[in-house]
Design a protein around this motif. Sequence first.
Motif, mmCIF file in Angstrom:
data_model
loop_
_atom_site.group_PDB
_atom_site.id
_atom_site.type_symbol
_atom_site.label_atom_id
_atom_site.label_comp_id
_atom_site.label_asym_id
_atom_site.label_seq_id
_atom_site.Cartn_x
_atom_site.Cartn_y
_atom_site.Cartn_z
ATOM 1 N N ALA A 48 0.959 -1.103 0.248
ATOM 2 C CA ALA A 48 -0.074 0.410 0.164
ATOM 3 C C ALA A 48 0.662 1.200 0.268
ATOM 4 C CB ALA A 48 -0.539 -0.149 1.024
ATOM 5 N N VAL A 49 1.973 1.235 0.752
ATOM 6 C CA VAL A 49 2.928 2.918 1.211
ATOM 7 C C VAL A 49 3.634 2.661 -0.408
ATOM 8 C CG1 VAL A 49 5.138 3.516 1.940
ATOM 9 C CG2 VAL A 49 2.644 2.185 3.057
ATOM 10 N N GLU A 77 -1.440 3.101 19.641
ATOM 11 C CA GLU A 77 -1.707 1.840 20.727
ATOM 12 C C GLU A 77 -2.901 1.574 19.473
ATOM 13 O OE1 GLU A 77 -3.520 0.835 24.823
ATOM 14 O OE2 GLU A 77 -1.777 3.381 24.621
ATOM 15 N N GLU A 78 -3.654 1.384 18.995
ATOM 16 C CA GLU A 78 -4.804 0.593 17.913
ATOM 17 C C GLU A 78 -4.263 0.643 16.651
ATOM 18 O OE1 GLU A 78 -5.759 4.723 17.471
ATOM 19 O OE2 GLU A 78 -4.668 4.028 19.752
ATOM 20 N N ALA A 79 -3.091 1.160 16.276
ATOM 21 C CA ALA A 79 -2.560 1.370 14.813
ATOM 22 C C ALA A 79 -2.204 1.694 14.592
ATOM 23 C CB ALA A 79 -4.167 2.358 14.102
ATOM 24 N N LEU A 80 -1.609 1.336 13.171
ATOM 25 C CA LEU A 80 -0.426 2.596 12.461
ATOM 26 C C LEU A 80 -0.829 3.146 11.054
ATOM 27 C CD1 LEU A 80 3.258 2.436 12.187
ATOM 28 C CD2 LEU A 80 2.787 0.256 10.071
ATOM 29 N N GLU A 81 -0.260 4.847 11.845
ATOM 30 C CA GLU A 81 -1.050 5.713 11.066
ATOM 31 C C GLU A 81 0.498 5.600 10.159
ATOM 32 O OE1 GLU A 81 -2.036 9.910 12.370
ATOM 33 O OE2 GLU A 81 -3.597 8.493 12.826
ATOM 34 N N LEU A 117 -5.390 -1.446 -4.625
ATOM 35 C CA LEU A 117 -4.838 -2.145 -3.987
ATOM 36 C C LEU A 117 -4.845 -1.924 -1.651
ATOM 37 C CD1 LEU A 117 -1.684 -3.120 -5.424
ATOM 38 C CD2 LEU A 117 -3.913 -5.073 -4.930
ATOM 39 N N MET A 118 -4.563 -0.542 -2.626
ATOM 40 C CA MET A 118 -4.509 0.518 -1.073
ATOM 41 C C MET A 118 -5.862 0.280 -0.197
ATOM 42 S SD MET A 118 -2.824 3.682 -2.945
ATOM 43 C CE MET A 118 -2.888 5.179 -1.696
ATOM 44 N N SER A 119 -7.169 0.374 -0.827
ATOM 45 C CA SER A 119 -8.176 0.316 0.140
ATOM 46 C C SER A 119 -8.363 -1.215 0.150
ATOM 47 C CB SER A 119 -9.430 0.607 -0.784
ATOM 48 O OG SER A 119 -9.821 -0.299 -1.428
ATOM 49 N N ARG A 120 -7.789 -1.835 -0.202
ATOM 50 C CA ARG A 120 -8.107 -3.409 0.438
ATOM 51 C C ARG A 120 -7.153 -3.887 1.399
ATOM 52 N NH1 ARG A 120 -10.823 -6.769 -3.682
ATOM 53 N NH2 ARG A 120 -13.180 -5.199 -4.289
ATOM 54 N N PHE A 121 -5.731 -3.352 1.365
ATOM 55 C CA PHE A 121 -4.860 -3.890 2.248
ATOM 56 C C PHE A 121 -4.885 -2.396 3.512
ATOM 57 C CE2 PHE A 121 -1.861 -5.281 -1.196
ATOM 58 C CZ PHE A 121 -2.929 -7.432 -1.610
ATOM 59 N N MET A 122 -5.632 -1.941 3.059
ATOM 60 C CA MET A 122 -5.699 -0.843 4.922
ATOM 61 C C MET A 122 -6.673 -0.375 5.490
ATOM 62 S SD MET A 122 -2.049 -0.394 4.487
ATOM 63 C CE MET A 122 -2.071 1.481 6.171
ATOM 64 N N ASP A 123 -7.050 -0.445 6.477
ATOM 65 C CA ASP A 123 -8.102 -0.482 6.584
ATOM 66 C C ASP A 123 -8.981 0.774 6.571
ATOM 67 O OD1 ASP A 123 -8.228 -2.750 8.205
ATOM 68 O OD2 ASP A 123 -6.773 -1.815 9.742
ATOM 69 N N CYS A 136 -1.675 12.034 2.230
ATOM 70 C CA CYS A 136 -2.637 10.796 1.845
ATOM 71 C C CYS A 136 -2.140 10.403 3.341
ATOM 72 C CB CYS A 136 -2.402 9.871 0.656
ATOM 73 S SG CYS A 136 -2.732 7.673 0.795
ATOM 74 N N CYS A 137 -3.585 9.617 3.855
ATOM 75 C CA CYS A 137 -2.981 9.082 5.633
ATOM 76 C C CYS A 137 -4.239 7.579 5.630
ATOM 77 C CB CYS A 137 -4.438 9.621 6.249
ATOM 78 S SG CYS A 137 -3.959 9.340 8.008
ATOM 79 N N MET A 138 -2.907 6.918 5.445
ATOM 80 C CA MET A 138 -3.455 5.609 6.171
ATOM 81 C C MET A 138 -3.167 4.864 6.757
ATOM 82 S SD MET A 138 -2.121 3.844 2.174
ATOM 83 C CE MET A 138 0.141 4.249 2.448
ATOM 84 N N ILE A 139 -4.198 3.713 7.627
ATOM 85 C CA ILE A 139 -3.811 3.603 8.812
ATOM 86 C C ILE A 139 -4.796 2.023 8.958
ATOM 87 C CG2 ILE A 139 -5.340 3.060 10.641
ATOM 88 C CD1 ILE A 139 -6.038 5.966 10.571
ATOM 89 N N LYS A 140 -3.879 1.267 9.309
ATOM 90 C CA LYS A 140 -3.727 -0.469 9.823
ATOM 91 C C LYS A 140 -3.520 -0.424 10.892
ATOM 92 C CE LYS A 140 -4.193 -3.963 7.901
ATOM 93 N NZ LYS A 140 -5.203 -4.738 7.293
ATOM 94 N N ARG A 141 -5.113 -0.984 11.393
ATOM 95 C CA ARG A 141 -5.359 -1.299 13.034
ATOM 96 C C ARG A 141 -4.564 -2.467 13.583
ATOM 97 N NH1 ARG A 141 -10.282 1.155 11.481
ATOM 98 N NH2 ARG A 141 -10.724 -0.775 10.473
#
Length: 144
Positions: A48-49, A77-81, A117-123, A136-141
Amino acid sequence: MRAAADPESFRLVIPSQTRYLNLVTGLAKRASLVAGMDDATAAKVSIAVDEAVTNVIIHAYRGESTHQVEIELRFREEALEIRIWNTGGGLHDEDVVLPDPKEYVKHPRKGGLGLLLMSRFMDEIHFKDTDGRSECCMIKRTPA
């Protein structure tokens, strides 16, 4: 880890050149592992990155290598941003139209799958402009 109000974070600024993508994607994968994700999830975050930074280089900067791409990774604590900034212009949330994968298979073309792909791989994924920069801010819990 610090409290959620003061997350641990770091920034990387690279030239707008694809030769630095391995550095950025390796960093994203390693950060995902440090955040507690498994190897498969960390690989998806890395992809995604890669897509996001490639889009900045190719579309926002039109392949010009004299610009900069800024990447910030925040350990919450809850995610990687992951935030990616550029000054070449960008998308807004309301502009994003994801391709239909079934239609794409029927009528293949070059490009167009990065956002999917980005939308499928990130929350979560968000796009906005702030102070003359596109973000662009992507968050993965992280796992509980």
